[in-house]
Design a protein around this motif. Structure first.
Motif, PDB file in Angstrom:
ATOM      1  N   TYR A  82       0.750  -1.316   0.139  1.00 47.05           N
ATOM      2  CA  TYR A  82       0.167  -0.288  -0.213  1.00 47.05           C
ATOM      3  C   TYR A  82       1.086   1.389   0.330  1.00 47.05           C
ATOM      4  O   TYR A  82       0.080   2.401  -0.313  1.00 47.05           O
ATOM      5  N   SER A  83       2.174   1.000   0.226  1.00 50.10           N
ATOM      6  CA  SER A  83       2.835   2.015   0.531  1.00 50.10           C
ATOM      7  C   SER A  83       4.634   1.603   0.220  1.00 50.10           C
ATOM      8  O   SER A  83       4.852   1.177   0.926  1.00 50.10           O
ATOM      9  N   CYS A 114     -11.007   1.922  -7.593  1.00 51.85           N
ATOM     10  CA  CYS A 114     -10.795   2.794  -5.933  1.00 51.85           C
ATOM     11  C   CYS A 114      -9.750   3.843  -6.173  1.00 51.85           C
ATOM     12  O   CYS A 114      -8.397   3.088  -5.841  1.00 51.85           O
ATOM     13  N   GLU A 116      -8.391   5.964  -5.607  1.00 50.16           N
ATOM     14  CA  GLU A 116      -8.075   8.006  -4.162  1.00 50.16           C
ATOM     15  C   GLU A 116      -6.964   6.507  -3.150  1.00 50.16           C
ATOM     16  O   GLU A 116      -5.625   7.364  -3.489  1.00 50.16           O
ATOM     17  N   ARG A 117      -7.173   5.110  -3.038  1.00 49.92           N
ATOM     18  CA  ARG A 117      -6.356   4.755  -2.389  1.00 49.92           C
ATOM     19  C   ARG A 117      -4.897   4.102  -3.374  1.00 49.92           C
ATOM     20  O   ARG A 117      -3.554   4.137  -1.992  1.00 49.92           O
ATOM     21  N   ASN A 120      -2.219   7.271  -3.204  1.00 48.05           N
ATOM     22  CA  ASN A 120      -0.726   7.270  -2.309  1.00 48.05           C
ATOM     23  C   ASN A 120       0.302   6.143  -2.821  1.00 48.05           C
ATOM     24  O   ASN A 120       1.033   6.869  -2.911  1.00 48.05           O
ATOM     25  N   GLN A 124       3.898   8.040  -4.395  1.00 50.06           N
ATOM     26  CA  GLN A 124       5.538   7.800  -3.268  1.00 50.06           C
ATOM     27  C   GLN A 124       6.602   7.671  -4.617  1.00 50.06           C
ATOM     28  O   GLN A 124       7.655   7.634  -4.694  1.00 50.06           O
ATOM     29  N   THR A 214       3.442  11.313   4.673  1.00 50.34           N
ATOM     30  CA  THR A 214       1.970  10.804   4.599  1.00 50.34           C
ATOM     31  C   THR A 214       0.516  11.517   4.398  1.00 50.34           C
ATOM     32  O   THR A 214       0.280  11.102   3.747  1.00 50.34           O
ATOM     33  N   ALA A 215       0.592  12.140   5.140  1.00 56.08           N
ATOM     34  CA  ALA A 215      -1.026  12.967   5.156  1.00 56.08           C
ATOM     35  C   ALA A 215      -1.279  13.750   4.048  1.00 56.08           C
ATOM     36  O   ALA A 215      -2.195  13.744   3.654  1.00 56.08           O
ATOM     37  N   ILE A 218      -1.659  11.530   0.754  1.00 54.04           N
ATOM     38  CA  ILE A 218      -2.856  11.192   1.575  1.00 54.04           C
ATOM     39  C   ILE A 218      -3.833  12.242   0.894  1.00 54.04           C
ATOM     40  O   ILE A 218      -5.107  11.805   0.612  1.00 54.04           O
ATOM     41  N   LEU A 219      -3.847  13.471   1.117  1.00 53.78           N
ATOM     42  CA  LEU A 219      -4.674  14.756   0.355  1.00 53.78           C
ATOM     43  C   LEU A 219      -4.725  15.080  -0.324  1.00 53.78           C
ATOM     44  O   LEU A 219      -5.968  15.459  -1.335  1.00 53.78           O
ATOM     45  N   GLU A 222      -6.469  12.739  -2.583  1.00 52.27           N
ATOM     46  CA  GLU A 222      -8.210  12.732  -1.981  1.00 52.27           C
ATOM     47  C   GLU A 222      -8.347  13.926  -3.284  1.00 52.27           C
ATOM     48  O   GLU A 222      -9.554  13.843  -4.306  1.00 52.27           O
ATOM     49  N   SER A 396     -13.845  -4.588  -2.089  1.00 54.55           N
ATOM     50  CA  SER A 396     -15.540  -4.087  -2.208  1.00 54.55           C
ATOM     51  C   SER A 396     -16.560  -4.730  -3.248  1.00 54.55           C
ATOM     52  O   SER A 396     -17.237  -4.508  -3.960  1.00 54.55           O
TER      53      SER A 396
ATOM     54  N   GLN B  30       1.246   3.375  11.463  1.00 51.86           N
ATOM     55  CA  GLN B  30       2.021   3.802  10.039  1.00 51.86           C
ATOM     56  C   GLN B  30       0.643   3.528   9.094  1.00 51.86           C
ATOM     57  O   GLN B  30       0.727   3.832   7.940  1.00 51.86           O
ATOM     58  N   LEU B  33      -2.839   4.511   9.038  1.00 52.29           N
ATOM     59  CA  LEU B  33      -1.988   6.171   8.367  1.00 52.29           C
ATOM     60  C   LEU B  33      -2.454   6.658   6.278  1.00 52.29           C
ATOM     61  O   LEU B  33      -2.890   7.115   6.056  1.00 52.29           O
ATOM     62  N   ASP B  34      -1.573   4.684   6.040  1.00 56.97           N
ATOM     63  CA  ASP B  34      -0.894   4.564   4.394  1.00 56.97           C
ATOM     64  C   ASP B  34      -2.330   4.985   3.928  1.00 56.97           C
ATOM     65  O   ASP B  34      -2.753   4.724   2.758  1.00 56.97           O
ATOM     66  N   LEU B  35      -3.417   3.881   4.516  1.00 57.57           N
ATOM     67  CA  LEU B  35      -4.884   3.671   4.674  1.00 57.57           C
ATOM     68  C   LEU B  35      -5.881   4.730   4.221  1.00 57.57           C
ATOM     69  O   LEU B  35      -6.739   4.330   3.733  1.00 57.57           O
ATOM     70  N   GLY B  36      -5.177   5.323   4.854  1.00 58.55           N
ATOM     71  CA  GLY B  36      -5.994   6.791   5.067  1.00 58.55           C
ATOM     72  C   GLY B  36      -6.772   7.298   6.534  1.00 58.55           C
ATOM     73  O   GLY B  36      -7.168   8.347   5.924  1.00 58.55           O
ATOM     74  N   ILE B  38      -5.723   9.739   7.694  1.00 59.15           N
ATOM     75  CA  ILE B  38      -5.314  11.048   8.852  1.00 59.15           C
ATOM     76  C   ILE B  38      -6.731  11.406   9.793  1.00 59.15           C
ATOM     77  O   ILE B  38      -7.784  10.859   9.353  1.00 59.15           O
ATOM     78  N   ARG B  60     -12.264   6.252   2.514  1.00 65.27           N
ATOM     79  CA  ARG B  60     -12.264   7.109   0.744  1.00 65.27           C
ATOM     80  C   ARG B  60     -12.519   6.001   0.482  1.00 65.27           C
ATOM     81  O   ARG B  60     -11.192   5.500  -0.919  1.00 65.27           O
ATOM     82  N   GLY B  61     -13.831   5.287   0.026  1.00 66.98           N
ATOM     83  CA  GLY B  61     -13.727   4.068  -0.811  1.00 66.98           C
ATOM     84  C   GLY B  61     -13.685   2.316  -1.156  1.00 66.98           C
ATOM     85  O   GLY B  61     -13.649   1.915  -2.062  1.00 66.98           O
ATOM     86  N   VAL B  63     -13.282  -0.694   1.238  1.00 65.70           N
ATOM     87  CA  VAL B  63     -13.497  -1.140   3.217  1.00 65.70           C
ATOM     88  C   VAL B  63     -12.564  -1.933   3.948  1.00 65.70           C
ATOM     89  O   VAL B  63     -12.019  -3.309   3.070  1.00 65.70           O
TER      90      VAL B  63
END
Lengths: 399, 77
Positions: A82-83, A114, A116-117, A120, A124, A214-215, A218-219, A222, A396, B30, B33-36, B38, B60-61, B63
């Motif tokens: 994921y990161s 998906c 937005e996810r 990230n 990076q 990180t924040a 993410i923003l 988004e 999902s 961490q 946070l990485d999964l969103g 925040i 954030r979309g 599940v």
């Protein structure tokens, strides 16, 4: 035993690449788990691949060769993460490989349903390796669920080329390799993630700085996703939610699970009887031929016995008993997995598994794929507390 | 369970809350946070598993299933 810092190093990455010839291009394949990265990898490399382990880690690796436009590409399938924040073995492997500079180019496979996810990781990766292309996979799924993505706006906001693909259908893959050739000639200029003023405060601890980074990422993800993706609740999404409510409800969740698994077992055992009997008859029918053949060669008794009563007998028994159940069970189980049901099983069973110091995901260990590797240290009962330190995500969507 | 702050674990299925702070540390922090997850992220509780734990949340979309031991340490408003 245990991981040491020098068991992971650049030499580990170098050892992994197959015979690299001059003119070859090394392309790293990065992406979240379950984005179809393996499908892209398999579609591009076909049978020209070999799998193994990253040295010193329990993470699987895969390398393959693809040919396009007269050039030879060495594709390195990095573990799904994921990161790149380097807190787990998969993330460390991915980050180390990208930072080593061995890759001429990176392809990040993103899930269009998906976005937005997935952005990230894209943001990076672009920071670490500017020669990055985004493969927007699962476009067929996105269309089915009513997503509309503005590709040119996405390219503009990222500063990277974006190639829509549907790897299951083979669509977009040659465009992907062409894009790789293009960005090697004209490297893209990724748009950097804007950091708040507080990030530049010299008195910050490295951990706090990493969290602000990180924040901010993410923003930004988004912001890009909101601008670029237009979605509407379709019949398909509502139907998915209803199915989920049924499969994980208090009343029906466990009974449905038991019924499905019992059904698979029943079909396997019942269905296997017929081919088993047929194979057994076939092998018995062939035995006299071998026997007379050996007699014609004047084979000594001990050889006759060794080959016929020993090797042939055992082989025919094992094949007729074992092959039919496996040939039925694995496809049935694969159907369940491809339908997306197994994460619901993990969700239902996690509580019980945690009580015995395991994790719900270990209900899925029957079929491992590189993107879903379980660190074996998680399986030791009562050992490290890390075994339950990961949340797991449910798919999902139903495919 | 009284944690001293309103936590994610108390969020009922169907309801939405906003993340204020993560009272967690280490790899799990961490990872979340990485999964969103925040500060300021809206999170919706979808439903609980048959045993009551873990619970599925829409973040954030996506599940994501979180265990009670983790969701109890996520402060929301």
């Amino acid at each position: 035993m245990g991981l040491t810092s020098d068991s992971v190093g650049l030499h580990a990455c170098k050892a992994m690449l197959p015979d690299r010839r001059p003119g070859d291009l090394v392309v790293a394949l990065l992406g979240n788990p379950n984005t179809g990265k393996s499908t892209v990898f398999n579609a591009l490399t076909g049978k020209n691949q070999h799998t193994g382990n990253w040295a010193g880690k329990t993470v699987t690796s895969a390398c393959g060769i693809a040919m396009h436009g007269g050039r030879r590409f060495i594709l390195v399938d990095l573990p799904g993460t994921y990161s790149l924040s380097a807190k787990s073995p998969e993330e460390e492997v991915a980050r180390d490989f990208l930072a080593s500079g061995q890759a001429d180019c990176t392809i990040v496979v993103a899930d269009a349903t998906c976005l937005e996810r997935n952005l990230n990781l894209v943001l990076q990766a672009a920071q670490l390796c500017p020669r990055t292309a985004v493969c927007l996979n699962l476009m067929d799924e996105a269309r089915r669920r009513g997503f509309r993505i503005d590709f040119s706006k996405l390219q503009q906001m990222l500063g990277l080329p974006v190639v829509p693909c549907a790897a299951r259908e083979g669509a977009g893959l040659s465009e992907l390799l062409s894009t790789v050739l293009t960005i090697l000639q004209h490297p893209p200029q990724p748009v950097p993630v804007p950091l708040p003023a507080s990030a530049h405060d010299p008195s910050l601890s490295p951990q706090r700085r990493a969290e602000i980074q990180t924040a901010a990422t993410i923003l930004r993800a988004e912001e890009i996703a909101c601008t670029v993706v237009r979605t509407k609740e379709t019949v398909a999404t509502n139907r998915d939610r209803k199915i989920d409510r049924l499969l994980t409800s208090r009343a029906a969740g466990i009974p449905v699970m038991l019924a499905l698994l019992a059904g698979v077992l029943f079909l396997t055992i019942l269905g296997a009887n017929y081919p088993s009997a047929a194979l057994s008859r076939l092998f018995s029918a062939l035995t006299p031929f071998f026997s007379s053949g050996l007699a014609a060669l004047h084979a000594p008794v001990w050889l006759h016995s060794l080959l016929l009563d020993g090797v042939w007998e055992v082989l025919s028994t094992v094949v007729s008993v074992m092959l039919p159940p496996m040939a039925i069970f694995f496809p049935l189980f694969t159907l369940l997995e491809d339908a997306g049901y197994l994460p619901r099983v993990a969700f239902n069973l996690d509580h019980a598994f945690c009580r015995v110091h395991a994790c719900g995901k270990q209900a899925l260990t029957m079929r491992k794929r590189p993107d879903r590797v379980q660190n074996p240290s998680h399986c030791h009962a009562g050992k490290s507390p890390r075994k339950t330190d990961r949340p797991f995500r449910i798919e999902s969507s139903w495919r | 369970m009284n944690t001293g702050f309103p936590s994610l674990a108390e969020l009922a299925p169907g309801c939405i809350a906003e993340v204020r702070q993560l009272h967690l540390s280490g790899a799990i922090r961490q990872r979340l946070l990485d999964l969103g997850l925040i500060e300021g992220t809206r999170i919706q509780c979808i439903h609980r598993s048959p045993a009551g734990d873990p619970t599925a949340y829409l973040i954030r979309g996506a599940v994501i299933a979180l265990r009670g031991s983790d969701s109890r340490r996520i402060e929301v408003i």
